[in-house]
Design a protein around this motif. Structure first.
Motif, short mmCIF file in Angstrom:
data_model
loop_
_atom_site.label_atom_id
_atom_site.label_comp_id
_atom_site.label_asym_id
_atom_site.label_seq_id
_atom_site.Cartn_x
_atom_site.Cartn_y
_atom_site.Cartn_z
N SER A 89 0.83 -1.21 0.00
CA SER A 89 0.00 0.00 0.00
C SER A 89 0.87 1.26 0.00
N ALA A 90 1.96 1.22 0.76
CA ALA A 90 2.87 2.38 0.81
C ALA A 90 3.49 2.64 -0.55
N GLU A 91 3.88 1.57 -1.24
CA GLU A 91 4.47 1.73 -2.58
C GLU A 91 3.44 2.26 -3.57
N LYS A 92 2.22 1.77 -3.48
CA LYS A 92 1.15 2.27 -4.36
C LYS A 92 0.89 3.75 -4.11
N ASP A 93 0.86 4.13 -2.82
CA ASP A 93 0.65 5.54 -2.48
C ASP A 93 1.77 6.41 -3.01
N ARG A 94 3.00 5.93 -2.89
CA ARG A 94 4.17 6.69 -3.37
C ARG A 94 4.11 6.86 -4.89
N ILE A 95 3.74 5.80 -5.60
CA ILE A 95 3.62 5.88 -7.06
C ILE A 95 2.55 6.89 -7.45
N LYS A 96 1.41 6.86 -6.75
CA LYS A 96 0.35 7.83 -7.02
C LYS A 96 0.84 9.25 -6.81
N GLU A 97 1.57 9.46 -5.71
CA GLU A 97 2.10 10.79 -5.40
C GLU A 97 3.08 11.25 -6.48
N LEU A 98 3.95 10.35 -6.93
CA LEU A 98 4.92 10.70 -7.97
C LEU A 98 4.24 10.98 -9.30
N ARG A 153 2.57 15.03 -13.26
CA ARG A 153 1.55 15.78 -14.01
C ARG A 153 1.69 17.27 -13.76
N GLU A 154 1.87 17.63 -12.48
CA GLU A 154 2.02 19.05 -12.13
C GLU A 154 3.25 19.66 -12.78
N LEU A 155 4.35 18.93 -12.78
CA LEU A 155 5.59 19.43 -13.39
C LEU A 155 5.45 19.56 -14.90
N ARG A 156 4.76 18.62 -15.53
CA ARG A 156 4.53 18.72 -16.97
C ARG A 156 3.69 19.95 -17.30
N THR A 157 2.67 20.20 -16.48
CA THR A 157 1.82 21.38 -16.68
C THR A 157 2.64 22.65 -16.50
#
Length: 68
Positions: free
Chosen positions: A27-36, A41-45
């Protein structure tokens, strides 16, 4: 319990992954991937905005009369 058997199975499998008893992302890895992914997306924008601003100011600079 008020949930579908598939939901209960998925929760049990995830609990086993979190405990290290099953192969896969925790779950922690999934959360980290979501955050990244969100940060990406924000950096691309932000990058697109900066590219457009750069092009706008470069065009404005070309339109200015030349000073000597």
């Amino acid at each position: 319990m008020g949930c579908s058997p598939d939901s209960l199975r998925a929760w049990c499998h995830q609990a086993e992954r979190d405990a290290g008893q099953r192969v896969g992302l925790t779950s922690a890895e999934k959360d980290r991937i979501k955050e990244l992914e969100r940060e990406n997306r924000e950096l691309r924008t932000a990058n697109e905005i900066l590219k457009k601003a750069s092009a706008y100011f470069a065009a404005a600079e070309l339109d200015r009369p030349f000073k000597r």
